[in-house]
Design an enzyme around this catalytic site. Structure first.
Site, PDB file in Angstrom:
ATOM      1  N   HIS A  24     -13.863 -40.169 -27.797  1.00 52.78           N
ATOM      2  CA  HIS A  24     -14.038 -41.215 -28.791  1.00 52.78           C
ATOM      3  C   HIS A  24     -15.415 -41.136 -29.450  1.00 52.78           C
ATOM      4  O   HIS A  24     -15.559 -41.336 -30.647  1.00 52.78           O
ATOM      5  CB  HIS A  24     -13.834 -42.574 -28.148  1.00 52.78           C
ATOM      6  CG  HIS A  24     -13.537 -43.615 -29.159  1.00 52.78           C
ATOM      7  ND1 HIS A  24     -12.338 -43.654 -29.820  1.00 52.78           N
ATOM      8  CD2 HIS A  24     -14.298 -44.589 -29.672  1.00 52.78           C
ATOM      9  CE1 HIS A  24     -12.374 -44.631 -30.690  1.00 52.78           C
ATOM     10  NE2 HIS A  24     -13.544 -45.223 -30.614  1.00 52.78           N
ATOM     11  N   GLU A  60       1.529 -30.601 -35.562  1.00 55.79           N
ATOM     12  CA  GLU A  60       0.435 -30.277 -34.648  1.00 55.79           C
ATOM     13  C   GLU A  60       0.922 -29.713 -33.314  1.00 55.79           C
ATOM     14  O   GLU A  60       0.127 -29.383 -32.447  1.00 55.79           O
ATOM     15  CB  GLU A  60      -0.450 -31.508 -34.404  1.00 55.79           C
ATOM     16  CG  GLU A  60       0.306 -32.753 -33.982  1.00 55.79           C
ATOM     17  CD  GLU A  60      -0.582 -33.988 -33.906  1.00 55.79           C
ATOM     18  OE1 GLU A  60      -1.815 -33.848 -33.858  1.00 55.79           O
ATOM     19  OE2 GLU A  60      -0.035 -35.108 -33.878  1.00 55.79           O
ATOM     20  N   ASN A 112      -6.537 -29.857 -34.963  1.00 50.79           N
ATOM     21  CA  ASN A 112      -7.178 -30.008 -33.649  1.00 50.79           C
ATOM     22  C   ASN A 112      -6.173 -29.833 -32.519  1.00 50.79           C
ATOM     23  O   ASN A 112      -6.384 -29.051 -31.593  1.00 50.79           O
ATOM     24  CB  ASN A 112      -7.859 -31.365 -33.527  1.00 50.79           C
ATOM     25  CG  ASN A 112      -8.897 -31.579 -34.612  1.00 50.79           C
ATOM     26  OD1 ASN A 112      -9.104 -30.709 -35.451  1.00 50.79           O
ATOM     27  ND2 ASN A 112      -9.542 -32.721 -34.586  1.00 50.79           N
ATOM     28  N   ASP A 113      -5.081 -30.573 -32.602  1.00 48.96           N
ATOM     29  CA  ASP A 113      -4.070 -30.439 -31.562  1.00 48.96           C
ATOM     30  C   ASP A 113      -3.316 -29.117 -31.686  1.00 48.96           C
ATOM     31  O   ASP A 113      -2.965 -28.508 -30.685  1.00 48.96           O
ATOM     32  CB  ASP A 113      -3.087 -31.616 -31.605  1.00 48.96           C
ATOM     33  CG  ASP A 113      -3.596 -32.789 -30.780  1.00 48.96           C
ATOM     34  OD1 ASP A 113      -4.510 -32.579 -29.952  1.00 48.96           O
ATOM     35  OD2 ASP A 113      -3.092 -33.919 -30.955  1.00 48.96           O
ATOM     36  N   ARG A 148      -9.755 -28.847 -25.142  1.00 52.52           N
ATOM     37  CA  ARG A 148     -11.064 -28.747 -25.790  1.00 52.52           C
ATOM     38  C   ARG A 148     -12.060 -29.766 -25.260  1.00 52.52           C
ATOM     39  O   ARG A 148     -13.202 -29.823 -25.702  1.00 52.52           O
ATOM     40  CB  ARG A 148     -10.923 -28.836 -27.308  1.00 52.52           C
ATOM     41  CG  ARG A 148     -10.402 -30.147 -27.783  1.00 52.52           C
ATOM     42  CD  ARG A 148      -9.803 -29.994 -29.169  1.00 52.52           C
ATOM     43  NE  ARG A 148      -9.230 -31.262 -29.556  1.00 52.52           N
ATOM     44  CZ  ARG A 148      -9.723 -32.048 -30.473  1.00 52.52           C
ATOM     45  NH1 ARG A 148     -10.790 -31.683 -31.125  1.00 52.52           N
ATOM     46  NH2 ARG A 148      -9.169 -33.184 -30.761  1.00 52.52           N
ATOM     47  N   CYS A 176      -5.187 -32.224 -42.207  1.00 57.67           N
ATOM     48  CA  CYS A 176      -6.154 -33.270 -41.911  1.00 57.67           C
ATOM     49  C   CYS A 176      -6.974 -33.016 -40.661  1.00 57.67           C
ATOM     50  O   CYS A 176      -7.677 -33.883 -40.183  1.00 57.67           O
ATOM     51  CB  CYS A 176      -5.463 -34.627 -41.817  1.00 57.67           C
ATOM     52  SG  CYS A 176      -4.277 -34.726 -40.468  1.00 57.67           S
TER      53      CYS A 176
END
Lengths: 580, 99
Positions: A191, A433, A456-457, A467, A504
């Site tokens: 986060h 993703e 990212n995923d 990660r 994104c």
């Protein structure tokens, strides 16, 4: 000077005073006191020592009574350490001569003592450091008294160094004063990382333990590009980073006029550049940088900030603010994308050994329909106010997508019955993703209005790399040819079916991939607002033909490192930089 | 008043080495005595009355330390200090209790 290597999660350079939070969220305050306050400060220190000594003596007697004299003796030792005249003289000298605050003097001195023990290669001595930290904490508690505050009430610019930051701590931060983050634990998905990126401030996570070696007020450099943290830098290093920070500011100033210019390639192809946001106020950052919309509105914050589930009204208020500010430009709301562990009032999973592969995101939503419906209701109601789109995360199978759409249809019906307005034709899309979704994309395109690649995923699932694990994070590389092939497939299928496709993930905000992605056919980028000017700048300096050549070349290469260096070289050429 | 200077080397037999409570006990004895006391380990020389100094001795079980005392009660003080390094709880507590 000391250098620490962590994981870079939010770019930029920050130089400033440290605000140190220990494991218990204990804040160690500023360094200096005013000259005329020295006498008062010394008195404050004496009172704190006295109070701490009284407390230790009481503990000693209680423990000796209950457990035996040998256990009380440890507190006797603490008492002697605390009341030692050398410690007292040293603290007094720091306050009197150097005008350190008593808190800073205490923390600085005792931490230095503790370090001596930690350096000695012997476990029994290293444990002794804990005795010293115990004394430090006790003294600080008495010194700070009611002023023991968290990081919610900052009054001057600081760099926050912490073991870990809780979501509510980060969420309640005043972005005016938080200029950078470092946390000992955590990874790119943490986060802290997302908030730092949202705030546009440099951040490094996963440095490992180092907080015992810094004190509040120390000078620190955070290099969010390289993942470096430099404690008490020497003159030369400081000068180097000051120069870099200055250059970054100049670059940002130079890019500012781009705001009102179109994102158009040299050969006249228009590209949409949208912003990713987490907090409603970030929508202002999007507007400031001339974003064409919000490509990803993460809604996790609504759940993380408090101890109770957000009500429909809380969702609705946040969504309305974003839609009103974007004034007709598209806003894509992604339904909640996190695990049960971060949900208020949800029991911990019994068997969640592998959270990335566990019950999270859309899977959690489909198992907790009331929670999911609350969010969908709010989003649908907000759709009457502007150009809202709904996007489902982590879709893996067609069945999941159909179920999610069914829940949405059901909520629509419900709103209809109550005569509540919403946009019946709002676009419904999904994140791409999970590799399984890419493989099945020719089917998915028939059932959605738009797609958005979440890199990212996608990288994490394709390369089987967590990660947030610092031991394998170096294997996490968006430039891996396997990832690039999945992206190419996604673009080919979507464009072939005439379904709008966006990207994104962090990749779309990293300029080294801009030419590659343009060359592969991407025309919709969604990035953290801070990255928008840089991407736009690059788009305006290249042609599609040239990008196609770069993409074709990169797709022929076999390893991530070579691809990355090739792309860096091409980007620098396009930007007219000679640096290689 | 007779000025004596004596020294003695001994092996630490306390399984925990020289720990926080040992240091406190040494300090308590040193404070009561009228002699100057030094405790010397392989890496550090500590003043007997300085708790922080004593803590830095870093003397594990099995290591050798040297005690030095200079003053009117130097011999007695060494006799009182030596058993502390065996880790005998009663010795430690006795040293601490005598104020």
């Amino acid at each position: 000077m000391q250098k620490l290597q962590g994981i870079a999660v939010s770019p930029g350079v920050a130089i400033g005073e440290a605000l140190v939070m220990d494991n218990e969220g204990f804040r160690i305050p500023r360094r200096f006191v005013a000259r005329d306050a020295v006498v008062d400060e010394l008195e404050r220190l004496d009172k704190a020592v006295e109070a701490a000594a009284w407390e230790i003596a009481r503990n000693r007697d209680a423990v000796a009574r209950e457990l035996g004299a040998q256990y009380g003796a440890i507190f006797e030792a603490h008492l002697q350490m605390l009341q030692d005249s050398r410690l007292h003289d040293e603290l007094e000298e720091m306050i009197r001569q150097r005008h350190y605050s008593p808190e800073y003097a205490v923390s600085r001195t005792l931490r230095r003592y503790a370090q001596v023990f930690q350096r000695i290669e012997s476990s029994y001595l290293a444990e002794r450091a804990n005795d010293i930290f115990d004394i430090e904490k006790r003294l600080l508690r008495h010194l700070l008294g009611h002023r023991r505050e968290g990081i919610a009430h900052l009054t001057s610019p600081v760099l926050i160094l912490a073991h870990n930051l809780t979501p509510s701590e980060t969420a309640n931060l005043d972005p005016k004063f938080a200029r950078g983050f470092v946390t000992e634990v955590g990874g790119p998905g943490s986060h802290t990382a997302i908030v730092a990126e949202a705030l546009g401030i440099p951040a490094v996570v996963g440095t490992g333990s180092f907080l015992s070696e810094v004190s509040g007020g120390d000078l620190v450099i955070i290099d969010g590009d390289k993942g470096l943290v430099i404690l008490q830098p020497d003159e030369e290093t400081l000068a180097l980073y000051r120069h870099e920070a200055e250059e970054n500011r100049t670059l940002a100033a130079r890019l500012e006029p781009l705001r009102d210019l179109p994102a158009e390639t040299l050969d006249g192809v228009h590209v949409d550049i949208l912003g990713n946001i987490e907090f409603p106020y970030e929508v202002d950052h999007c507007v400031d940088r001339g974003a064409d919309g919000v490509g990803l509105y993460r809604t996790e914050f609504l759940y993380l900030g408090s101890d109770t589930e957000p009500t429909e009204e809380i969702h609705f208020d946040a969504y309305s603010r974003v839609l009103n500010t974007m004034n007709g430009k598209p806003v894509t709301i992604r339904t909640f994308d996190m695990g049960a562990d971060k949900m208020p009032n949800m029991p911990a999973m019994e068997d969640e050994r592998n959270p990335c592969l566990g019950l999270r995101s859309i899977r959690l939503a489909l198992r907790n329909l009331p929670l999911f419906r609350t969010q969908l209701r709010a989003a649908l109601r907000a759709s009457a106010l502007g150009n809202l789109q709904i996007m489902f995360p982590l879709i893996t199978t067609l069945l999941e997508l159909r179920q999610a759409k069914m829940v949405l249809a059901d909520v629509m019906e419900d709103l209809d019955e109550h005569g509540i307005a919403f946009n019946r034709d709002l676009p419904i899309g999904m994140m791409v993703e999970v590799p399984a979704a890419v493989m099945m994309l020719d089917r998915f395109v028939k059932e959605v209005d738009f797609l958005s690649i979440g890199t990212n995923d996608l990288v994490q699932y394709t390369l089987a790399v967590d990660r947030s694990n610092k031991d394998v994070v170096q294997l996490y590389n968006p430039a891996d040819p396997a990832v690039l092939r999945l992206i190419k497939t996604s673009l080919d299928v979507a464009l072939g079916a005439n379904v709008p496709i966006n990207m994104c993930g962090q990749m779309s905000g990293a300029p080294i991939y801009t030419m590659l992605l343009l060359g592969l056919g991407l025309r919709r980028f969604s990035a953290t607002p801070a990255a928008i000017p840089e991407i736009k700048n690059l788009v305006r300096k290249v042609s599609i033909d040239q990008s196609k050549v770069v993409a074709a070349h990169a797709m022929n290469m076999e390893n991530a490192r070579e691809i990355k260096s090739y792309l860096t070289e091409e980007m620098n050429k396009a930007l007219g930089k000679t640096r290689t | 008043m007779s000025e004596q200077k004596v020294s003695r080397s001994l092996v630490v037999t306390d399984p925990s080495g020289v720990h926080v409570r040992t240091a406190t006990a040494i300090q308590a004895v040193a404070r009561r005595s009228r002699s100057e006391i030094q405790v010397i380990s392989a890496c550090h020389k500590a003043k007997g009355t300085d708790i922080w100094d004593l803590l830095a001795l870093a003397a594990p079980c099995g290591s050798t330390i040297t005690l030095e005392a200079a003053g009117p009660d130097a011999g007695e003080v060494l006799d009182a200090l030596a058993p502390i390094f065996t880790g005998d709880e009663t010795v430690l507590l006795a040293a601490l209790r005598k104020k």
